[in-house]
Design a protein around this motif. Structure first.
Motif, PDB file in Angstrom:
ATOM      1  N   ASP A 180       0.805  -1.364   0.019  1.00 46.75           N
ATOM      2  CA  ASP A 180      -0.179  -0.275   0.164  1.00 46.75           C
ATOM      3  C   ASP A 180       0.876   1.912   0.155  1.00 46.75           C
ATOM      4  O   ASP A 180       0.164   1.972   0.131  1.00 46.75           O
ATOM      5  N   VAL A 181       2.437   0.702   0.368  1.00 40.27           N
ATOM      6  CA  VAL A 181       3.116   2.636   0.250  1.00 40.27           C
ATOM      7  C   VAL A 181       3.571   2.438  -1.429  1.00 40.27           C
ATOM      8  O   VAL A 181       4.272   1.136  -1.831  1.00 40.27           O
ATOM      9  N   LEU A 182       3.698   3.434  -1.720  1.00 43.63           N
ATOM     10  CA  LEU A 182       4.173   4.092  -3.522  1.00 43.63           C
ATOM     11  C   LEU A 182       4.955   4.797  -2.570  1.00 43.63           C
ATOM     12  O   LEU A 182       5.030   5.800  -3.084  1.00 43.63           O
ATOM     13  N   THR A 183       6.681   4.209  -3.266  1.00 39.30           N
ATOM     14  CA  THR A 183       7.636   5.209  -2.847  1.00 39.30           C
ATOM     15  C   THR A 183       7.801   5.426  -4.183  1.00 39.30           C
ATOM     16  O   THR A 183       7.881   5.405  -5.324  1.00 39.30           O
ATOM     17  N   ASP A 184       9.352   7.068  -3.405  1.00 37.55           N
ATOM     18  CA  ASP A 184       9.653   7.385  -4.792  1.00 37.55           C
ATOM     19  C   ASP A 184       9.060   7.706  -6.282  1.00 37.55           C
ATOM     20  O   ASP A 184       8.635   8.013  -7.667  1.00 37.55           O
ATOM     21  N   SER A 185       7.973   8.160  -5.861  1.00 38.60           N
ATOM     22  CA  SER A 185       6.085   8.740  -6.434  1.00 38.60           C
ATOM     23  C   SER A 185       5.793  10.248  -6.446  1.00 38.60           C
ATOM     24  O   SER A 185       6.416  10.267  -5.447  1.00 38.60           O
ATOM     25  N   THR A 186       5.634  11.164  -7.424  1.00 37.39           N
ATOM     26  CA  THR A 186       4.800  11.981  -7.190  1.00 37.39           C
ATOM     27  C   THR A 186       3.416  11.524  -7.700  1.00 37.39           C
ATOM     28  O   THR A 186       2.646  10.596  -8.632  1.00 37.39           O
ATOM     29  N   VAL A 187       2.821  12.593  -7.956  1.00 38.60           N
ATOM     30  CA  VAL A 187       1.593  13.244  -7.588  1.00 38.60           C
ATOM     31  C   VAL A 187       1.007  13.781  -9.291  1.00 38.60           C
ATOM     32  O   VAL A 187       1.976  14.828  -8.968  1.00 38.60           O
ATOM     33  N   LEU A 188       0.716  13.225 -10.110  1.00 37.03           N
ATOM     34  CA  LEU A 188       1.155  14.314 -11.441  1.00 37.03           C
ATOM     35  C   LEU A 188      -0.793  15.335 -11.934  1.00 37.03           C
ATOM     36  O   LEU A 188      -0.538  15.604 -12.051  1.00 37.03           O
ATOM     37  N   SER A 189      -1.409  13.850 -11.075  1.00 37.16           N
ATOM     38  CA  SER A 189      -3.062  14.545 -11.173  1.00 37.16           C
ATOM     39  C   SER A 189      -4.056  14.288 -10.546  1.00 37.16           C
ATOM     40  O   SER A 189      -3.632  13.077  -9.800  1.00 37.16           O
ATOM     41  N   VAL A 190      -4.490  15.166  -9.860  1.00 41.34           N
ATOM     42  CA  VAL A 190      -5.862  15.162  -8.570  1.00 41.34           C
ATOM     43  C   VAL A 190      -6.978  15.418  -9.493  1.00 41.34           C
ATOM     44  O   VAL A 190      -7.258  16.558  -9.489  1.00 41.34           O
ATOM     45  N   ASP A 191      -8.203  14.519  -9.256  1.00 44.06           N
ATOM     46  CA  ASP A 191     -10.083  14.684  -9.537  1.00 44.06           C
ATOM     47  C   ASP A 191     -10.626  14.688  -8.130  1.00 44.06           C
ATOM     48  O   ASP A 191     -10.743  13.601  -8.807  1.00 44.06           O
ATOM     49  N   ARG A 192     -11.402  15.877  -8.180  1.00 40.62           N
ATOM     50  CA  ARG A 192     -11.546  16.107  -7.091  1.00 40.62           C
ATOM     51  C   ARG A 192     -13.386  16.466  -6.923  1.00 40.62           C
ATOM     52  O   ARG A 192     -14.229  16.446  -6.377  1.00 40.62           O
ATOM     53  N   SER A 193     -13.646  16.937  -8.865  1.00 39.82           N
ATOM     54  CA  SER A 193     -14.817  17.786  -9.105  1.00 39.82           C
ATOM     55  C   SER A 193     -15.860  17.077  -9.260  1.00 39.82           C
ATOM     56  O   SER A 193     -17.011  17.709  -8.699  1.00 39.82           O
ATOM     57  N   GLY A 194     -16.039  15.726  -9.157  1.00 39.19           N
ATOM     58  CA  GLY A 194     -16.913  14.349  -9.146  1.00 39.19           C
ATOM     59  C   GLY A 194     -18.068  14.231  -7.844  1.00 39.19           C
ATOM     60  O   GLY A 194     -17.353  15.010  -6.493  1.00 39.19           O
ATOM     61  N   THR A 195     -18.384  14.227  -7.581  1.00 35.11           N
ATOM     62  CA  THR A 195     -19.685  12.984  -6.594  1.00 35.11           C
ATOM     63  C   THR A 195     -19.423  11.977  -6.213  1.00 35.11           C
ATOM     64  O   THR A 195     -19.493  11.522  -5.557  1.00 35.11           O
ATOM     65  N   GLY A 196     -18.387  11.656  -7.219  1.00 39.03           N
ATOM     66  CA  GLY A 196     -18.286  10.310  -7.079  1.00 39.03           C
ATOM     67  C   GLY A 196     -17.195  10.337  -6.714  1.00 39.03           C
ATOM     68  O   GLY A 196     -15.925  11.133  -5.898  1.00 39.03           O
ATOM     69  N   PRO A 197     -15.816   9.172  -6.685  1.00 36.07           N
ATOM     70  CA  PRO A 197     -14.535   8.799  -6.374  1.00 36.07           C
ATOM     71  C   PRO A 197     -13.383   9.888  -6.762  1.00 36.07           C
ATOM     72  O   PRO A 197     -13.994  10.566  -7.934  1.00 36.07           O
ATOM     73  N   VAL A 198     -12.194  10.268  -5.521  1.00 27.73           N
ATOM     74  CA  VAL A 198     -11.807  10.823  -6.204  1.00 27.73           C
ATOM     75  C   VAL A 198     -10.258  10.437  -6.708  1.00 27.73           C
ATOM     76  O   VAL A 198     -10.171   8.861  -6.289  1.00 27.73           O
ATOM     77  N   GLN A 199      -9.860  10.541  -8.449  1.00 31.83           N
ATOM     78  CA  GLN A 199      -9.072  10.259  -9.278  1.00 31.83           C
ATOM     79  C   GLN A 199      -7.260  10.710  -9.207  1.00 31.83           C
ATOM     80  O   GLN A 199      -7.617  12.074  -9.371  1.00 31.83           O
ATOM     81  N   VAL A 200      -6.540   9.744  -8.568  1.00 33.30           N
ATOM     82  CA  VAL A 200      -5.385  10.768  -8.453  1.00 33.30           C
ATOM     83  C   VAL A 200      -4.238   9.649  -9.441  1.00 33.30           C
ATOM     84  O   VAL A 200      -4.150   8.399  -9.772  1.00 33.30           O
ATOM     85  N   VAL A 201      -3.600  10.776 -10.571  1.00 36.57           N
ATOM     86  CA  VAL A 201      -2.797  10.207 -11.255  1.00 36.57           C
ATOM     87  C   VAL A 201      -1.290   9.940 -10.714  1.00 36.57           C
ATOM     88  O   VAL A 201      -0.762  11.498 -10.363  1.00 36.57           O
ATOM     89  N   VAL A 202      -0.605   9.125 -10.497  1.00 41.50           N
ATOM     90  CA  VAL A 202       0.848   9.419  -9.848  1.00 41.50           C
ATOM     91  C   VAL A 202       1.443   8.307 -10.350  1.00 41.50           C
ATOM     92  O   VAL A 202       1.458   7.538 -11.572  1.00 41.50           O
ATOM     93  N   GLN A 203       2.804   9.464 -10.523  1.00 41.83           N
ATOM     94  CA  GLN A 203       4.057   8.384 -11.228  1.00 41.83           C
ATOM     95  C   GLN A 203       4.856   7.785 -10.480  1.00 41.83           C
ATOM     96  O   GLN A 203       5.246   7.983  -9.445  1.00 41.83           O
ATOM     97  N   THR A 204       5.083   6.314 -10.882  1.00 40.64           N
ATOM     98  CA  THR A 204       5.409   5.788  -9.844  1.00 40.64           C
ATOM     99  C   THR A 204       6.670   5.093 -11.442  1.00 40.64           C
ATOM    100  O   THR A 204       6.824   5.193 -12.055  1.00 40.64           O
ATOM    101  N   PRO A 205       7.960   4.252 -10.018  1.00 39.31           N
ATOM    102  CA  PRO A 205       9.119   3.423 -10.705  1.00 39.31           C
ATOM    103  C   PRO A 205       8.171   2.625 -11.919  1.00 39.31           C
ATOM    104  O   PRO A 205       9.520   2.719 -12.256  1.00 39.31           O
ATOM    105  N   ALA A 206       7.137   2.508 -11.770  1.00 35.51           N
ATOM    106  CA  ALA A 206       6.682   1.381 -12.423  1.00 35.51           C
ATOM    107  C   ALA A 206       5.894   1.799 -13.360  1.00 35.51           C
ATOM    108  O   ALA A 206       5.162   0.995 -14.197  1.00 35.51           O
TER     109      ALA A 206
END
Length: 465
Positions: free
Chosen positions: A250-276
């Motif tokens: 559940d831990v993603l290290t060496d990872s950066t947030v590319l975008s966060v979408d909290r705009s809808g009534t549904g779930p949050v969507q987070v795009v992350v750049q990971t080593p994989a």
């Protein structure tokens, strides 16, 4: 005119493609199942507050993902391990308060604690000249008397112990500078010790009492009297290594947030750049723990209220490191001759501490500085001290470790405080599926941040799931 039209058309198309890329890259359909994580809560930042929040949410059988840009959890809890001896030295978080939340947290991961021992001899030096000064700090009795008077004033504001719970209009003493407060209540005998204790708070005498009361809180006062807790192995990172094992994938290290979408009534969507590669995290709620400065939140879909509030923060700079080849054989603390209460002017190093033959350095600044500038200033100070003591300078000091803890101690102006800044800030909690945690929401102290998480963050977060 034709060229201008082409340029406008180009910019319009470029913006369209950027927006289309962002939309595509937060669309679950653009990620395969292996690159999509579904969680109850996504936590941005694996420092003190983020790691603790994740551990406790798992205790409540909630699924989490922790996004950490560094290679390890822990944030300011950094440790240097001497490769020759295996001896560990904390260069970040060192001490903890006598709180049940602290002892329980360390005990669950079998990390032993002990009372910190202050047994080093210290020499007082004017770091601006490198020369030793004839200085005697206030006696323990005088410090204790001043601390008792300070504690009596602190007791007038019990609500500040748990959060930024202010009444309006704001009490005038909370808006005094520390220097004004010290003069008003005759607390000069506590200032030199508080200068060392309130690491990274600069310039100390100019900081508003709201922030001094938050950091130098009742738990800190109790620790002055009982002794601070610290890890037996001089290795705060041990706690975070074991927390990482507990949290597992559940831990993603060496990872950066590319975008966060909290705009809808549904779930949050987070795009992350990971080593994989890129991952999409779809979560019911998001907990954001990095210092809420606009420069830290690129890619986040900040609301106008968030932008307005976060843009008002200013921060101190706080830096630590370990050097060898300094030639120092005694710990040194900076004093400022002819300065109020002998507090040295910053930016600059304020302590050189000898540990296992190496030199640990602590550096404070009223504002954030580049690492290169801080290192250069430290080495220039080392050189001045060497020259003043006749220490051969043929060997250049070498950096074994360096840590920037900036931005540190986020603050706003007295005018903003009076205008209800913190009431507006805490009104963000729970909006747009978002909860905030970390030092900006309480103070730079892991012990009380963990208590704040238990008392404030977890109840409202769990109730929302």
């Amino acid at each position: 005119m034709y060229f201008k039209s082409l340029w406008v058309t180009y910019l319009t198309l470029s913006c369209f493609h950027i927006l289309a890329w962002a939309a595509e890259n937060t669309d679950p359909s653009s990620f395969n199942a292996n690159d999509t994580l579904h969680r109850d809560v996504v936590i941005i930042g694996g420092g003190s507050s983020g790691t603790y929040t994740a551990v406790r949410l798992k205790d409540y059988n909630k699924t989490v993902a922790v996004i950490e840009r560094n290679s390890q959890l822990g944030g300011h809890a950094e440790t240097y391990v001497d490769p020759n001896t295996g001896y560990a030295m904390n260069i970040g978080v060192v001490v903890f308060a006598h709180l049940k939340v602290v002892t329980d947290y360390f005990a669950r991961f079998d990390v032993p604690l002990t009372t910190l021992s202050f047994d080093q001899s210290v020499e007082y030096v004017d770091f601006s000249t490198g020369k030793a000064v004839n200085y005697t700090p206030p006696s323990a009795e005088a410090f204790g008397t001043a601390l008792a008077e300070y504690a009596a004033q602190l007791e007038k504001y019990p609500a500040l112990q748990g959060s930024f719970n202010l009444t309006y209009p704001v009490e005038s003493d909370l808006l005094l500078s520390f220097g004004e407060f010290v003069a008003k209540y005759n607390l000069g005998d506590m200032v030199p010790q508080i200068f060392i204790t309130n690491q990274g708070y600069a310039p100390l005498l100019n900081i508003s009492m709201l922030y001094i009361f938050k950091y130098l809180n009742s738990d800190q006062i109790n620790s002055f009297r009982q002794g601070y807790l610290t890890t037996v192995h001089h290795d705060t990172q041990e706690l975070y290594r074991k927390a990482t094992e507990f949290l597992g994938p559940d831990v993603l290290t060496d990872s950066t947030v590319l975008s966060v979408d909290r705009s809808g009534t549904g779930p949050v969507q987070v795009v992350v750049q990971t080593p994989a590669g890129r991952k999409l995290i779809v979560a019911g709620k998001i907990v954001i723990t990095p210092p809420p400065l606009l420069d830290n939140l690129g890619g986040y879909d900040l609301s106008d209220d968030e932008k307005t509030l976060f843009s008002q923060f200013v921060a101190n700079g706080y830096y630590t490191g370990i050097l060898n080849n300094t030639g120092f054989n005694i710990s040194m603390s900076a004093v400022g001759p002819n300065q109020p209460y002998d507090v040295p002017q910053l930016p600059g190093p304020y302590t050189f501490s000898i540990n296992q033959g190496l030199t640990q350095v602590y550096y404070g600044s009223p504002h954030v500085l580049s690492e290169d500038d801080v290192k250069a200033d430290i080495l220039a100070t080392v050189r001045r001290i060497q020259e003043a003591r006749g220490i051969p300078t043929s060997t250049t000091p070498e950096w074994l470790a360096f840590a920037s803890h900036a931005p540190f101690n986020l603050m706003v102006s007295n005018e903003a405080i009076q205008d209800g800044f913190y009431k507006k800030l805490f009104a963000l909690q729970g909006q747009r599926h978002t909860f905030y945690n970390g030092a900006a929401w309480h103070t730079q102290d892991s012990s009380v941040i963990w208590q704040f998480t238990e008392d404030y963050i977890l109840p409202i977060l769990l109730a929302s799931l």
